[in-house]
Design an enzyme around this catalytic site. Structure first.
Site, mmCIF file in Angstrom:
data_model
loop_
_atom_site.group_PDB
_atom_site.id
_atom_site.type_symbol
_atom_site.label_atom_id
_atom_site.label_comp_id
_atom_site.label_asym_id
_atom_site.label_seq_id
_atom_site.Cartn_x
_atom_site.Cartn_y
_atom_site.Cartn_z
ATOM 1 N N ARG A 50 66.275 50.926 -26.658
ATOM 2 C CA ARG A 50 65.072 51.365 -25.953
ATOM 3 C C ARG A 50 65.434 52.073 -24.659
ATOM 4 O O ARG A 50 66.320 51.641 -23.933
ATOM 5 C CB ARG A 50 64.167 50.160 -25.666
ATOM 6 C CG ARG A 50 63.567 49.540 -26.916
ATOM 7 C CD ARG A 50 62.790 48.284 -26.604
ATOM 8 N NE ARG A 50 63.665 47.205 -26.166
ATOM 9 C CZ ARG A 50 63.254 45.950 -25.942
ATOM 10 N NH1 ARG A 50 61.985 45.638 -26.092
ATOM 11 N NH2 ARG A 50 64.113 45.031 -25.558
ATOM 12 N N ASP A 52 64.009 53.917 -20.913
ATOM 13 C CA ASP A 52 62.948 53.803 -19.912
ATOM 14 C C ASP A 52 62.156 55.096 -19.778
ATOM 15 O O ASP A 52 62.555 56.143 -20.292
ATOM 16 C CB ASP A 52 63.552 53.469 -18.543
ATOM 17 C CG ASP A 52 64.244 52.116 -18.510
ATOM 18 O OD1 ASP A 52 63.855 51.240 -19.289
ATOM 19 O OD2 ASP A 52 65.173 51.963 -17.694
ATOM 20 N N TYR A 110 75.755 56.477 -23.398
ATOM 21 C CA TYR A 110 74.847 57.178 -22.503
ATOM 22 C C TYR A 110 75.636 58.184 -21.678
ATOM 23 O O TYR A 110 76.833 58.005 -21.430
ATOM 24 C CB TYR A 110 74.166 56.213 -21.527
ATOM 25 C CG TYR A 110 73.010 55.429 -22.087
ATOM 26 C CD1 TYR A 110 71.697 55.864 -21.939
ATOM 27 C CD2 TYR A 110 73.227 54.219 -22.749
ATOM 28 C CE1 TYR A 110 70.630 55.127 -22.427
ATOM 29 C CE2 TYR A 110 72.166 53.473 -23.248
ATOM 30 C CZ TYR A 110 70.873 53.935 -23.083
ATOM 31 O OH TYR A 110 69.824 53.201 -23.578
ATOM 32 N N ARG A 197 71.514 52.958 -14.479
ATOM 33 C CA ARG A 197 70.937 53.522 -13.263
ATOM 34 C C ARG A 197 71.352 52.718 -12.030
ATOM 35 O O ARG A 197 71.544 53.282 -10.953
ATOM 36 C CB ARG A 197 69.419 53.589 -13.390
ATOM 37 C CG ARG A 197 68.950 54.615 -14.416
ATOM 38 C CD ARG A 197 67.464 54.495 -14.699
ATOM 39 N NE ARG A 197 66.685 54.662 -13.482
ATOM 40 C CZ ARG A 197 65.388 54.366 -13.398
ATOM 41 N NH1 ARG A 197 64.754 53.879 -14.465
ATOM 42 N NH2 ARG A 197 64.746 54.545 -12.276
#
Length: 261
Positions: A50, A52, A110, A197
Site C-alpha cells: 500500500r 500513501d 522504492y 519518508r
C-alpha cells in the site's frame, strides 16, 4: 482463474492506494474499472504494498480472482478504457491459485527522486522532492549503511502503522546523482508506514550537514519516532514494485523505469 496485474499511477490526485469511503484512491478506481469490464457488481483486489497519498507507483502488483477468462492484452486494454489517464494497467498474467500479491513477494523496492536546486520544482512539481542546500553523498552513504540488515525500525515508523512488528530487513540502499537530481533506491523485505519518508528526512539532515553521519545509528538505536527527523514529502516517492520468484514469470519493470531519473 487468478489474474495478476502490474499497475502504474501518478499518486498526486489520490488519497493513497487503499480503498477509502471517499472513493478517491487508486484501488477504488481500479476495482470500479474491473467491475465495469466484467459487468459484475464488484471486484476485490489485493496489492503487493500500500502507498500513501501523493506517492506514485511504477509497478504495483495486484491479484484478483476472475469468473471469466480473457486474453492478457484484453485485461490491459479493457481495464484501461475505464481508468482515469493517470492510472494504467501495464501488464496482465494468469497466475496459479497459490500466488498472492503480498504474501508471495520476497522483497519490495522504492525509489525517491530529489531535486537539489536553489529554486523549487516547477515542471516536475509533485514528482520530485526538493532540497535547496548542497548534499554530501559520502555522509549520506555512510549513514545509510547503518540501516542495512535486520533492525527494529520503530524510530522510522508512523504512529498509524498497523504492521505486526517493527523489525524489517533492509537489503539495499543505493544513492546516486544525475545532474541536479538525486535518486535514493531502497529494497527491503517489507516497509513500515512512512518508513522511507522518515529515513529520507534523516538522510537529508545528514546530507545538509545538520547532523553527522553517526547520528543515524543513534536514531535507529533509540527506537523512538521523536528521535528522528520530520517526515519528508511524498512527492518524490515511487513504488518500484515487489520481487517474486522467477517461476511466476511476472515483469519486474515497466516503461516508466526508463523515464525516472
Amino acid at each position: 482463474m487468478r489474474i495478476a496485474l502490474g499497475v502504474s499511477y501518478h499518486g498526486r490526485a489520490y488519497d493513497g492506494w487503499q480503498s477509502q469511503p471517499s472513493g478517491r484512491t487508486v484501488q477504488d478506481h481500479l476495482e470500479k474499472a474491473l467491475a465495469a469490464l466484467l459487468a459484475v457488481p464488484e471486484v476485490h483486489t489485493l496489492c503487493a504494498g500500500r502507498t500513501d497519498a501523493g506517492v506514485h507507483g511504477l509497478n504495483q502488483v495486484v491479484h484478483f480472482d476472475s469468473p471469466v477468462a480473457r486474453p492478457e492484452n484484453a485485461w490491459v486494454r479493457g481495464t484501461n478504457s475505464f481508468l482515469p489517464p493517470d492510472i494504467a494497467v501495464q501488464w496482465a498474467r494468469e497466475v496459479p491459485d497459490r500466488f498472492h500479491a503480498r504474501a508471495s513477494a520476497r522483497s519490495r523496492r522504492y525509489a525517491y527522486v530529489l531535486l537539489e536546486s536553489p529554486v523549487r520544482p516547477s515542471i516536475d512539481q509533485g514528482q520530485v522532492g526538493w532540497v535547496f542546500r548542497p548534499l554530501d553523498i559520502e555522509a549520506m552513504q555512510q549513514a545509510a549503511g547503518v540501516l542495512l540488515g535486520e533492525h527494529d525500525f520503530t524510530s522510522f515508523r508512523a504512529s498509524q502503522c498497523q504492521a505486526h512488528t517493527p523489525v524489517k530487513e533492509m537489503l539495499r540502499i543505493d544513492i546516486a546523482r544525475r545532474g541536479a537530481y538525486w535518486r535514493f533506491e531502497f529494497e527491503a523485505t517489507a516497509f513500515l508506514h512512512h518508513m522511507i519518508r522518515n529515513i529520507m528526512g534523516c538522510l537529508i539532515f545528514i546530507g545538509c550537514g545538520n547532523r553527522p553521519a553517526s547520528w543515524m545509528a543513534e536514531v535507529l538505536a533509540a527506537r523512538d519516532r521523536d528521535a528522528a527527523a520530520p517526515t519528508f514529502s511524498p512527492d518524490g516517492l515511487y513504488f518500484l514494485g515487489p520481487v517474486y520468484d522467477e517461476a511466476f514469470g511476472l515483469p519486474v519493470r515497466t516503461p516508466a523505469f526508463d523515464w525516472l531519473p
